[in-house]
Write a protein that holds these residues in place. Structure first.
Motif, PDB file in Angstrom:
ATOM      1  N   THR A  12       0.831  -1.196   0.000  1.00 11.06           N
ATOM      2  CA  THR A  12       0.000   0.000   0.000  1.00 11.06           C
ATOM      3  C   THR A  12       0.866   1.246   0.000  1.00 11.06           C
ATOM      4  O   THR A  12       1.779   1.373   0.816  1.00 11.06           O
ATOM      5  CB  THR A  12      -0.916   0.025   1.239  1.00 11.06           C
ATOM      6  N   LEU A  13       0.570   2.157  -0.922  1.00 14.13           N
ATOM      7  CA  LEU A  13       1.248   3.447  -0.962  1.00 14.13           C
ATOM      8  C   LEU A  13       0.341   4.497  -0.355  1.00 14.13           C
ATOM      9  O   LEU A  13      -0.849   4.541  -0.655  1.00 14.13           O
ATOM     10  CB  LEU A  13       1.557   3.859  -2.408  1.00 14.13           C
ATOM     11  N   LEU A  14       0.896   5.357   0.473  1.00 15.06           N
ATOM     12  CA  LEU A  14       0.147   6.453   1.084  1.00 15.06           C
ATOM     13  C   LEU A  14       0.841   7.765   0.755  1.00 15.06           C
ATOM     14  O   LEU A  14       2.070   7.827   0.689  1.00 15.06           O
ATOM     15  CB  LEU A  14       0.086   6.290   2.601  1.00 15.06           C
ATOM     16  N   SER A  15       0.055   8.813   0.576  1.00 15.09           N
ATOM     17  CA  SER A  15       0.623  10.131   0.322  1.00 15.09           C
ATOM     18  C   SER A  15      -0.396  11.193   0.702  1.00 15.09           C
ATOM     19  O   SER A  15      -1.604  10.964   0.640  1.00 15.09           O
ATOM     20  CB  SER A  15       0.992  10.283  -1.154  1.00 15.09           C
ATOM     21  N   ASP A  16       0.107  12.354   1.062  1.00 15.24           N
ATOM     22  CA  ASP A  16      -0.779  13.486   1.330  1.00 15.24           C
ATOM     23  C   ASP A  16      -1.198  14.167   0.033  1.00 15.24           C
ATOM     24  O   ASP A  16      -2.070  15.021   0.031  1.00 15.24           O
ATOM     25  CB  ASP A  16      -0.078  14.507   2.233  1.00 15.24           C
ATOM     26  N   ASP A  22      -0.300   9.740  -8.210  1.00 11.68           N
ATOM     27  CA  ASP A  22      -0.466   9.596  -9.656  1.00 11.68           C
ATOM     28  C   ASP A  22       0.873   9.407 -10.354  1.00 11.68           C
ATOM     29  O   ASP A  22       0.962   8.733 -11.379  1.00 11.68           O
ATOM     30  CB  ASP A  22      -1.188  10.812 -10.248  1.00 11.68           C
ATOM     31  N   THR A  23       1.918  10.005  -9.805  1.00  9.94           N
ATOM     32  CA  THR A  23       3.254   9.885 -10.392  1.00  9.94           C
ATOM     33  C   THR A  23       3.892   8.541 -10.060  1.00  9.94           C
ATOM     34  O   THR A  23       4.454   7.874 -10.935  1.00  9.94           O
ATOM     35  CB  THR A  23       4.167  11.025  -9.875  1.00  9.94           C
ATOM     36  N   LYS A  45      -5.648   1.235  -8.096  1.00  8.93           N
ATOM     37  CA  LYS A  45      -5.867   2.666  -8.284  1.00  8.93           C
ATOM     38  C   LYS A  45      -6.693   2.872  -9.541  1.00  8.93           C
ATOM     39  O   LYS A  45      -6.368   2.348 -10.598  1.00  8.93           O
ATOM     40  CB  LYS A  45      -4.540   3.399  -8.417  1.00  8.93           C
ATOM     41  N   GLN A  46      -7.766   3.613  -9.417  1.00  6.68           N
ATOM     42  CA  GLN A  46      -8.655   3.863 -10.542  1.00  6.68           C
ATOM     43  C   GLN A  46      -8.533   5.320 -10.945  1.00  6.68           C
ATOM     44  O   GLN A  46      -9.208   6.188 -10.399  1.00  6.68           O
ATOM     45  CB  GLN A  46     -10.090   3.520 -10.168  1.00  6.68           C
ATOM     46  N   ALA A  47      -7.670   5.564 -11.913  1.00  2.00           N
ATOM     47  CA  ALA A  47      -7.401   6.939 -12.323  1.00  2.00           C
ATOM     48  C   ALA A  47      -8.108   7.308 -13.617  1.00  2.00           C
ATOM     49  O   ALA A  47      -7.896   8.390 -14.145  1.00  2.00           O
ATOM     50  CB  ALA A  47      -5.898   7.131 -12.485  1.00  2.00           C
ATOM     51  N   ALA A  48      -8.952   6.432 -14.138  1.00  2.00           N
ATOM     52  CA  ALA A  48      -9.553   6.684 -15.441  1.00  2.00           C
ATOM     53  C   ALA A  48     -10.869   7.459 -15.354  1.00  2.00           C
ATOM     54  O   ALA A  48     -11.431   7.822 -16.366  1.00  2.00           O
ATOM     55  CB  ALA A  48      -9.793   5.361 -16.160  1.00  2.00           C
ATOM     56  N   GLY A  49     -11.382   7.716 -14.162  1.00  2.11           N
ATOM     57  CA  GLY A  49     -12.657   8.400 -14.019  1.00  2.11           C
ATOM     58  C   GLY A  49     -12.546   9.886 -14.303  1.00  2.11           C
ATOM     59  O   GLY A  49     -11.470  10.472 -14.327  1.00  2.11           O
ATOM     60  N   LEU A  50     -13.683  10.493 -14.558  1.00  2.00           N
ATOM     61  CA  LEU A  50     -13.728  11.931 -14.777  1.00  2.00           C
ATOM     62  C   LEU A  50     -13.594  12.641 -13.437  1.00  2.00           C
ATOM     63  O   LEU A  50     -14.205  12.244 -12.457  1.00  2.00           O
ATOM     64  CB  LEU A  50     -15.054  12.321 -15.427  1.00  2.00           C
ATOM     65  N   ASP A  51     -12.799  13.696 -13.402  1.00  2.00           N
ATOM     66  CA  ASP A  51     -12.720  14.484 -12.185  1.00  2.00           C
ATOM     67  C   ASP A  51     -12.385  15.925 -12.517  1.00  2.00           C
ATOM     68  O   ASP A  51     -11.796  16.220 -13.538  1.00  2.00           O
ATOM     69  CB  ASP A  51     -11.712  13.903 -11.186  1.00  2.00           C
ATOM     70  N   VAL A  52     -12.849  16.786 -11.656  1.00  4.24           N
ATOM     71  CA  VAL A  52     -12.588  18.216 -11.747  1.00  4.24           C
ATOM     72  C   VAL A  52     -12.264  18.677 -10.340  1.00  4.24           C
ATOM     73  O   VAL A  52     -12.938  18.302  -9.388  1.00  4.24           O
ATOM     74  CB  VAL A  52     -13.819  18.995 -12.276  1.00  4.24           C
ATOM     75  N   ARG A  53     -11.235  19.465 -10.218  1.00  5.57           N
ATOM     76  CA  ARG A  53     -10.885  19.996  -8.899  1.00  5.57           C
ATOM     77  C   ARG A  53     -11.470  21.398  -8.781  1.00  5.57           C
ATOM     78  O   ARG A  53     -11.145  22.279  -9.566  1.00  5.57           O
ATOM     79  CB  ARG A  53      -9.376  20.019  -8.733  1.00  5.57           C
ATOM     80  N   LEU A  54     -12.327  21.557  -7.803  1.00  6.91           N
ATOM     81  CA  LEU A  54     -12.962  22.848  -7.561  1.00  6.91           C
ATOM     82  C   LEU A  54     -12.239  23.557  -6.426  1.00  6.91           C
ATOM     83  O   LEU A  54     -11.933  22.955  -5.405  1.00  6.91           O
ATOM     84  CB  LEU A  54     -14.423  22.665  -7.160  1.00  6.91           C
TER      85      LEU A  54
END
Length: 187
Positions: A12-16, A22-23, A45-54
């Protein structure tokens, strides 16, 4: 550890920082796959979803009369899957889920069309839901007019109970009071 795995061993990788994960996740996964002692190396890790940072200007939102709870409810109403009602029919029950149509969540431009209420009350979600009023019939067409009328009456009574508080919308399908709406893009 504390989560379910699909293999005998788990790392398991953890990060703040999500950017750091992602890198590094693809790099570490690729390095582990090259090790001949390991097989079937995968990442969950599921990085393929749509996301927007507000980025919400909280002080501006507060000056406009909007709090973070109202913003969260509005975004969940639009892009989550809020259960707003249950329709009872014979021996079945049907859950009514509120969300925007898929064509609207395919682009971040939709956020320009989202408005947040400034008059939210204490209720939220299914507690204050204003379900659809009317007859709901299902099945093969064998429902009689009496059964349809009974369903309509039952659903209407449930809706009346739900709306009896007379409060403003706070994550509900329908509001019974006048509200001031602020565009999400304003803050």
């Amino acid at each position: 550890g504390g989560r379910q795995g699909y293999a005998q061993y788990q790392y398991t990788l953890l990060s703040d920082s999500l950017d750091t994960l992602d890198t590094w996740v693809p790099k570490i996964t690729a390095a582990l796959k090259k090790n001949p002692a390991l097989r079937d190396v995968v990442s969950d890790k599921q990085a393929a979803g749509l996301d927007v940072r507000l980025h919400i200007d909280r002080s501006l939102a507060a000056r406009l009369g909007v709090n973070m709870s109202e913003i969260d409810n509005t975004l969940y109403d639009a892009f989550g899957q809020r259960l707003v009602s249950t329709i009872y029919e014979g021996m079945n029950q049907y859950h009514v889920v509120m969300e925007v149509a898929p064509r609207f969540w395919q682009s971040p431009d939709t956020l320009k069309d989202i408005y947040v209420s400034t008059s939210g009350g204490a209720l939220s979600g299914t507690e204050s839901s204003a379900a659809a009023v009317g007859a709901f019939a299902s099945g093969t067409g064998s429902a009689t007019a009496a059964a349809a009328a009974s369903s309509a009456a039952r659903n209407f009574q449930l809706n009346q109970l739900t709306n009896s508080a007379g409060r403003a919308s706070t994550g509900t399908a329908l509001s019974t009071t006048q509200e001031t709406m602020v565009p999400l893009a304003a803050f």
